[in-house]
Design a protein around this motif. Structure first.
Motif, PDB file in Angstrom:
ATOM      1  N   ALA A 191      48.553  16.603 -16.327  1.00  0.00           N
ATOM      2  CA  ALA A 191      49.698  17.048 -15.520  1.00  0.00           C
ATOM      3  C   ALA A 191      50.413  15.797 -15.035  1.00  0.00           C
ATOM      4  O   ALA A 191      49.794  14.919 -14.427  1.00  0.00           O
TER       5      ALA A 191
ATOM      6  N   CYS B 135      57.625  18.775 -13.997  1.00  0.00           N
ATOM      7  CA  CYS B 135      56.176  18.566 -14.083  1.00  0.00           C
ATOM      8  C   CYS B 135      55.727  19.152 -15.413  1.00  0.00           C
ATOM      9  O   CYS B 135      55.966  20.328 -15.692  1.00  0.00           O
TER      10      CYS B 135
ATOM     11  N   ARG C 288      42.866  22.387 -17.994  1.00  0.00           N
ATOM     12  CA  ARG C 288      44.029  21.501 -17.850  1.00  0.00           C
ATOM     13  C   ARG C 288      43.637  20.125 -18.343  1.00  0.00           C
ATOM     14  O   ARG C 288      42.702  19.516 -17.841  1.00  0.00           O
TER      15      ARG C 288
ATOM     16  N   THR D  26      52.553  20.115 -17.712  1.00  0.00           N
ATOM     17  CA  THR D  26      51.113  20.396 -17.639  1.00  0.00           C
ATOM     18  C   THR D  26      50.663  20.911 -18.992  1.00  0.00           C
ATOM     19  O   THR D  26      51.290  21.808 -19.556  1.00  0.00           O
TER      20      THR D  26
END
Length: 121
Positions: free
Chosen positions: A21, A111, A18, A113
């Motif tokens: 985010a 959101c 990741r 990400t």
């Protein structure tokens, strides 16, 4: 959009992580900026709508010196249905200073990400 089995297998073997985010406002927000001296490959974007209604979304890939607009839009007024996630898989190569900028049609309900790989130049 489909990809060959070989491409799909190669993507699964790379160590993605990741990279960013963020909860999106109703104004442009830098979700990810490739650091100086690095490059990055964004391979998956997930847009999760936590709202009880559809929310639209805009996504831009900017190189240094650009501002968000229709000429660098990846998605423009993308519909995200209520309480769903939209997953987009593709490869975007980014150089140092390149940015992914997003905005939601309704603040605080999406959101964003981003998953991918950063490497030294």
């Amino acid at each position: 959009m489909s990809e060959t089995t070989t491409n799909a297998d190669n993507r699964r073997m790379r160590p993605m992580r990741r990279l960013a985010a963020r909860i999106l406002p109703a104004a442009n927000l830098i979700v990810y900026e490739c650091p100086a001296g690095r490059s990055a490959n964004i391979e998956t974007m997930v847009f999760c709508n936590t709202h009880s209604a559809k929310v639209t979304l805009r996504v831009f890939h900017l190189i240094p010196g650009e501002t968000a607009g229709t000429t660098n839009a990846l998605f423009y007024e993308l519909d995200c249905a209520a309480y769903t996630s939209t997953v987009v898989e593709f490869a975007i190569h980014m150089g140092a200073g390149d940015r992914i900028v997003c905005r939601a049609g309704t603040a605080s309900h999406i959101c964003a990400t981003l998953y991918g790989v950063e490497s030294g130049v």
